[in-house]
Design a protein around this motif. Structure first.
Motif, short mmCIF file in Angstrom:
data_model
loop_
_atom_site.label_atom_id
_atom_site.label_comp_id
_atom_site.label_asym_id
_atom_site.label_seq_id
_atom_site.Cartn_x
_atom_site.Cartn_y
_atom_site.Cartn_z
N UNK A 173 14.47 101.05 35.53
CA UNK A 173 14.94 102.43 35.39
C UNK A 173 15.23 103.04 36.75
N UNK A 174 14.39 102.72 37.73
CA UNK A 174 14.58 103.23 39.09
C UNK A 174 15.89 102.74 39.68
N UNK A 182 18.35 111.48 33.81
CA UNK A 182 17.79 111.49 32.45
C UNK A 182 16.30 111.79 32.41
N UNK A 183 15.52 111.06 33.21
CA UNK A 183 14.05 111.17 33.14
C UNK A 183 13.52 111.48 34.53
N UNK A 184 13.03 112.68 34.73
CA UNK A 184 12.46 113.06 36.01
C UNK A 184 10.94 113.08 35.89
N UNK A 185 10.30 112.25 36.70
CA UNK A 185 8.84 112.11 36.62
C UNK A 185 8.31 111.79 38.01
N UNK A 356 5.99 103.28 28.88
CA UNK A 356 6.39 103.53 27.49
C UNK A 356 6.85 104.97 27.30
N UNK A 357 6.16 105.90 27.95
CA UNK A 357 6.54 107.31 27.85
C UNK A 357 7.95 107.52 28.40
N UNK A 358 8.22 106.95 29.59
CA UNK A 358 9.52 107.18 30.22
C UNK A 358 10.63 106.41 29.52
N UNK A 359 10.33 105.23 28.97
CA UNK A 359 11.32 104.52 28.17
C UNK A 359 11.67 105.30 26.91
N UNK A 364 15.37 108.75 24.00
CA UNK A 364 15.66 109.99 23.26
C UNK A 364 16.77 110.78 23.93
N UNK A 365 16.85 110.74 25.27
CA UNK A 365 17.93 111.42 25.97
C UNK A 365 19.28 110.76 25.69
#
Length: 455
Positions: A173-174, A182-185, A356-359, A364-365
């Protein structure tokens, strides 16, 4: 009515006084006692958590920071106290509704209801971290429970396999650049420290010439200067598709050295922090605590993982002639070999749940996965229910640290819950409790909990 009658007939005929509050006949007093005893413990727990978070910001706190910290401590303490209080209350309510106890009503169903309701008090920003924390603890407890019943079997270095696959997913993902859109964490910031900016996505299109003609003269290996030139060429050699500025050799070596030093520094720093009392009293055994191979394990794991990952990535870029995000998959899996230096189930499960959370967030995005309302609350309630079920019926399945936490929050009540009425379930709950009490050296001389409210 027939179904309800069957439930009642199959229930274990045990009163809630016998099981959960043998020191008082009143269910209200039993719930009120755990409310009063858990409030100070909850406050102490979250004072430490929020003050550490304040210190980790590495700046002088402003008035607004202090205000948010105080509100956070009060809110989180109220959530944890309510969770403990509602558990005791729900056990009594569910027993009265069902007419007795079943395997699922001893702890699972009451805890799920109590945890879901209590989490509504907590700030929304804190719900997902709490869900991931109990999922981490609950996954290990559930596995230990299933393994004790012979339903699953552990494999050697299984925690390393979990960590390697999870890191590979995060690095993919990185490299895709998901963290920028999409996913900012905050986890991606940690990956940026480990991998540096050289592997950060999204991929940039690079024009690579189909054939390069070398203008360098051949080396005369009979002279010493030729070996110096050979070393310089190897150090500075870089394929046009490689995103880093320096040569591949330098990039790979520095990529392993920096995490190595950072990991060693982090592990030594934690040991110094945990032994601050001994250092002040001049009773610190430096040779056994600091100057050991254990202090190198985390650094060696991080350094070797980073080195192998970057080496494989550069080899793939040189061999294929282009750069791609999916190169992170073989590079991450091969880099997992370095993680054998530091096998840790807690870290592995935490990284697994973060991945799993970020996937899921990414899916979902992209409208690939459905958005489940309040999924983090359901996850928290489910795994908290698993943990309470294990703590009461299969106490040897959960971590020692979490059982001690439950002892403090419940005001010693969890040790005094009578498991003997549930011996018919075949789980040997009372015997397992005695093993845990003996292993943790818990004082059982006092037959009453904190704030018993026996009147």
């Amino acid at each position: 009515m027939a179904v309800q009658s069957k439930l009642i007939d199959g229930a274990i005929k045990c009163s809630c006084q016998e099981y959960i509050h043998p020191w008082t006949a009143s269910c209200v007093n039993g719930a009120a006692g755990i409310l009063l005893s858990s409030a100070p413990s909850s406050m102490r727990t979250y004072c430490i958590v929020y003050l550490l978070a304040l210190v980790m910001k590495m700046r002088i706190p402003r008035l607004l920071d202090i205000k948010h910290t105080i509100i956070g401590i009060l809110t989180s303490s109220a959530f944890l106290t309510t969770n403990a209080y509602l558990f005791s209350l729900m056990v009594c309510v569910v027993r009265r509704l069902v007419g007795g106890f079943h395997l699922s009503t001893v702890a699972l169903i009451p805890t799920f209801i109590a945890s879901f309701a209590a989490l509504c008090i907590e700030r929304p920003a804190r719900r997902t971290p709490l869900a991931l924390y109990v999922a981490n603890e609950g996954t290990e407890a559930l596995w230990n429970m299933l393994e004790a019943h012979g339903l699953v079997r552990s494999i050697p270095n299984g925690q390393v396999l979990i960590l390697g696959c999870s890191l590979t997913a995060l690095l993919y993902m990185y490299r895709r650049g998901v963290h920028k859109s999409k996913v900012k964490d905050v986890t991606f910031k940690a990956l940026a420290v480990l991998m540096a900016k050289g592997e950060e996505g999204p991929m940039k299109a690079t024009e690579v010439p189909s054939k390069q003609v070398s203008s360098r003269p051949p080396l005369n290996l009979r002279s010493l200067s030729a070996y110096v030139q050979l070393y310089d060429r190897l150090r500075n050699r870089k394929h046009p598709s490689c995103p880093h500025r320096e040569g591949c050799g330098t990039y790979v070596l520095l990529g392993g050295l920096k995490p190595l030093l950072g990991g060693v520094g982090l592990q030594v720093g934690l040991k110094l922090l945990l032994n601050i009392g001994r250092i002040v009293k001049l009773k610190m055994d430096w040779r056994k605590q600091i100057f050991t191979r254990n202090s190198l394990q985390l650094g060696l794991a991080l350094g070797s993982f980073s080195l192998i990952f970057k080496a494989v990535s550069c080899v793939l870029r040189n061999a294929c002639g282009y750069d791609a995000a999916y190169f992170a998959i073989p590079a991450g899996l091969l880099g997992s070999i370095g993680l054998l230096q530091y096998p840790n189930i807690t870290i592995s499960l935490y990284v697994m749940w973060k991945a799993l959370q970020m996937l899921y967030n990414w899916g979902s995005e992209e409208n690939v996965l459905p958005k489940v309302p309040h999924f983090n609350m359901v996850l928290y309630a489910s795994f908290t229910a698993v943990l309470f079920h294990c703590a009461i019926l299969e106490a040897s399945s959960i971590r020692n640290s979490y059982y001690k936490f439950l002892v403090n929050i419940s005001g010693r009540r969890i040790n005094l819950f009578d498991r003997r009425p549930f011996q018919s379930l075949g789980l040997k709950s009372h015997d397992r409790l005695q093993e845990v009490i003996k292993r943790l050296k818990i004082d059982m001389t006092n037959p009453l909990p904190i704030m018993p409210l026996t009147v």
